[in-house]
Design an enzyme around this catalytic site. Structure first.
Site, PDB file in Angstrom:
ATOM      1  N   SER A  51       0.851  -1.191   0.000  1.00  0.00           N
ATOM      2  CA  SER A  51       0.000   0.000   0.000  1.00  0.00           C
ATOM      3  C   SER A  51       0.884   1.237   0.000  1.00  0.00           C
ATOM      4  O   SER A  51       2.034   1.189   0.468  1.00  0.00           O
ATOM      5  CB  SER A  51      -0.869   0.016   1.263  1.00  0.00           C
ATOM      6  N   TYR A  59      -1.462  -0.615  10.343  1.00  0.00           N
ATOM      7  CA  TYR A  59      -1.700  -1.005   8.939  1.00  0.00           C
ATOM      8  C   TYR A  59      -0.471  -0.657   8.092  1.00  0.00           C
ATOM      9  O   TYR A  59       0.037  -1.490   7.334  1.00  0.00           O
ATOM     10  CB  TYR A  59      -2.940  -0.289   8.395  1.00  0.00           C
TER      11      TYR A  59
HETATM   12  P1  NAP Z   1     -11.577  -5.983   0.246  1.00  0.00           P
HETATM   13  O1  NAP Z   1     -12.549  -5.634  -0.816  1.00  0.00           O
HETATM   14  O2  NAP Z   1     -12.001  -5.784   1.665  1.00  0.00           O
HETATM   15  O3  NAP Z   1     -11.068  -7.473   0.031  1.00  0.00           O
HETATM   16  C1  NAP Z   1     -10.212  -8.067   0.984  1.00  0.00           C
HETATM   17  C2  NAP Z   1     -10.087  -9.554   0.699  1.00  0.00           C
HETATM   18  O4  NAP Z   1      -9.197 -10.099   1.699  1.00  0.00           O
HETATM   19  C3  NAP Z   1     -11.401 -10.299   0.806  1.00  0.00           C
HETATM   20  O5  NAP Z   1     -11.502 -11.218  -0.260  1.00  0.00           O
HETATM   21  C4  NAP Z   1     -11.284 -11.048   2.129  1.00  0.00           C
HETATM   22  O6  NAP Z   1     -11.929 -12.317   2.067  1.00  0.00           O
HETATM   23  C5  NAP Z   1      -9.781 -11.280   2.214  1.00  0.00           C
HETATM   24  N1  NAP Z   1      -9.383 -11.553   3.596  1.00  0.00           N
HETATM   25  C6  NAP Z   1      -9.360 -10.705   4.657  1.00  0.00           C
HETATM   26  N2  NAP Z   1      -9.043 -11.387   5.786  1.00  0.00           N
HETATM   27  C7  NAP Z   1      -8.852 -12.689   5.411  1.00  0.00           C
HETATM   28  C8  NAP Z   1      -8.528 -13.873   6.115  1.00  0.00           C
HETATM   29  N3  NAP Z   1      -8.330 -13.914   7.452  1.00  0.00           N
HETATM   30  N4  NAP Z   1      -8.431 -15.040   5.419  1.00  0.00           N
HETATM   31  C9  NAP Z   1      -8.640 -15.061   4.070  1.00  0.00           C
HETATM   32  N5  NAP Z   1      -8.957 -13.966   3.358  1.00  0.00           N
HETATM   33  C10 NAP Z   1      -9.068 -12.789   4.023  1.00  0.00           C
HETATM   34  O7  NAP Z   1     -10.236  -5.085   0.107  1.00  0.00           O
HETATM   35  P2  NAP Z   1      -9.300  -4.757  -1.165  1.00  0.00           P
HETATM   36  O8  NAP Z   1      -9.237  -3.291  -1.271  1.00  0.00           O
HETATM   37  O9  NAP Z   1      -9.674  -5.563  -2.344  1.00  0.00           O
HETATM   38  O10 NAP Z   1      -7.900  -5.220  -0.553  1.00  0.00           O
HETATM   39  C11 NAP Z   1      -7.038  -6.151  -1.183  1.00  0.00           C
HETATM   40  C12 NAP Z   1      -5.614  -5.833  -0.755  1.00  0.00           C
HETATM   41  O11 NAP Z   1      -5.244  -4.546  -1.258  1.00  0.00           O
HETATM   42  C13 NAP Z   1      -5.391  -5.783   0.750  1.00  0.00           C
HETATM   43  O12 NAP Z   1      -4.154  -6.397   1.066  1.00  0.00           O
HETATM   44  C14 NAP Z   1      -5.335  -4.301   1.047  1.00  0.00           C
HETATM   45  O13 NAP Z   1      -4.592  -4.016   2.205  1.00  0.00           O
HETATM   46  C15 NAP Z   1      -4.678  -3.787  -0.211  1.00  0.00           C
HETATM   47  N6  NAP Z   1      -4.895  -2.371  -0.494  1.00  0.00           N
HETATM   48  C16 NAP Z   1      -6.137  -1.866  -0.649  1.00  0.00           C
HETATM   49  C17 NAP Z   1      -6.283  -0.502  -0.901  1.00  0.00           C
HETATM   50  C18 NAP Z   1      -7.641   0.151  -1.073  1.00  0.00           C
HETATM   51  O14 NAP Z   1      -7.708   1.385  -1.075  1.00  0.00           O
HETATM   52  N7  NAP Z   1      -8.720  -0.613  -1.227  1.00  0.00           N
HETATM   53  C19 NAP Z   1      -5.167   0.333  -0.986  1.00  0.00           C
HETATM   54  C20 NAP Z   1      -3.911  -0.230  -0.818  1.00  0.00           C
HETATM   55  C21 NAP Z   1      -3.777  -1.575  -0.586  1.00  0.00           C
HETATM   56  P3  NAP Z   1     -12.893 -12.938   3.209  1.00  0.00           P
HETATM   57  O15 NAP Z   1     -13.433 -11.804   3.999  1.00  0.00           O
HETATM   58  O16 NAP Z   1     -13.929 -13.688   2.435  1.00  0.00           O
HETATM   59  O17 NAP Z   1     -12.011 -13.855   3.989  1.00  0.00           O
END
Ligand code: NAP
Length: 250
Positions: free
Chosen positions: A135, A148
């Site tokens: 991130s 985070y």
């Molecule tokens: P999201 O829509 O909340 O998706 C997160 C995913 O992670 C879900 O599929 C969730 O699946 C899975 N997850 C969370 N805890 C888990 C666990 N204990 N076991 C297995 N799976 C788990 O968020 P996103 O934005 O797509 O995030 C994806 C990645 O990008 C993350 O690493 C996040 O930190 C990073 N990121 C996001 C942003 C942003 O602005 N959105 C920015 C920078 C980086 P389940 O709940 O079904 O387990």
């Protein structure tokens, strides 16, 4: 020869978009997450290209058994996309509860390391690749996000170190550092506050999960002699606010 990508966190956001992108391009996708219903929906949508594998990043002791349950045709993994992750609620550390911090550290750091270690022998055998989602928080601190940001700084430095360990194996390692992407990320961070999530992304044209999935696809399909070490991206309307300066009274 058909390639296979293993995507953690395929039940929402960036992971789900990546599953659709890779399956649409003819790759086999092993999609993981805790929400079995979401995995099943993707399996219905993507058919033979998608294998739903329930896997909880908080339970690394189960990884070996879960991975051993993969059908033969999905075992030869060419790309590990370490995408599953979450942020604890925004809070100064002095005001934070410990449990949500532990969940973030265990998911974003401990689970990611354990899963990578478990899949590395196969990735080395196939000269595969690892793409880790970090991130912009890993680089640019903001109030209330220390843990985070710390987990994501770990992911970035872990990726660089992993490149050293894998020197000579042909395995590529990349970190992708996104800024604001509208997914379920903020909904999770706020404990389900849809209005807070909507307000955060309102009128600023955030990146979409598809934007990041397209970038992941680009990185994954570069020539095999080329390694992108780290890639940072933001929406045009996101930038930096500068230093905060506290002034003493009097
Ligand atoms: P999201 O829509 O909340 O998706 C997160 C995913 O992670 C879900 O599929 C969730 O699946 C899975 N997850 C969370 N805890 C888990 C666990 N204990 N076991 C297995 N799976 C788990 O968020 P996103 O934005 O797509 O995030 C994806 C990645 O990008 C993350 O690493 C996040 O930190 C990073 N990121 C996001 C942003 C942003 O602005 N959105 C920015 C920078 C980086 P389940 O709940 O079904 O387990």
């Amino acid at each position: 020869m058909t390639k296979t990508v293993f995507i953690t966190g395929a039940t929402a956001g960036i992971g789900a978009a990546a599953a659709r992108k890779f399956a649409g391009e003819g790759w086999q996708v092993v999609g993981t997450g805790r929400r079995r219903d979401r995995l099943d929906e993707l399996a219905t949508e993507l058919g033979d290209f998608f294998y739903p594998l329930a896997l909880d990043m908080l339970r690394p002791a189960d990884f070996e058994t879960t991975l051993a349950s993969l059908p033969d045709r999905y075992r030869a993994i060419d790309l590990l996309l370490n995408n599953a992750g979450l942020a604890p609620p925004m809070s100064n550390l002095q005001d934070a509860e410990q449990d949500p911090l532990d969940v973030a550290i265990d998911t974003n750091v401990t689970g990611l390391v354990a899963l990578t270690r478990a899949l590395l022998p196969g990735l080395i055998a196939r000269k595969g690749a690892v793409i880790n989602l970090a991130s912009v928080a890993a680089t640019y601190p903001y109030r209330g996000g220390a843990v985070y940001a710390g987990t994501k700084a770990f992911v970035r430095q872990f990726s660089l170190g992993l490149r050293c360990d894998l020197a000579g194996t042909g395995v590529r390692v990349t970190t992708i550092d996104p800024g604001m992407v509208e997914t379920e990320f903020t909904l999770v961070r706020t404990g389900g506050d849809q209005a807070a999530s909507d307000a955060l992304y309102a009128n600023m044209d955030p990146m979409t999960a598809e934007d990041i999935a397209g970038t992941i696809w680009w990185v994954a399909t570069l020539p095999p002699h080329l390694n992108i070490n780290a890639l940072e991206l933001m929406p045009v309307n996101q930038s930096w606010a500068g230093f905060a300066v506290h002034r003493n009274e009097g």
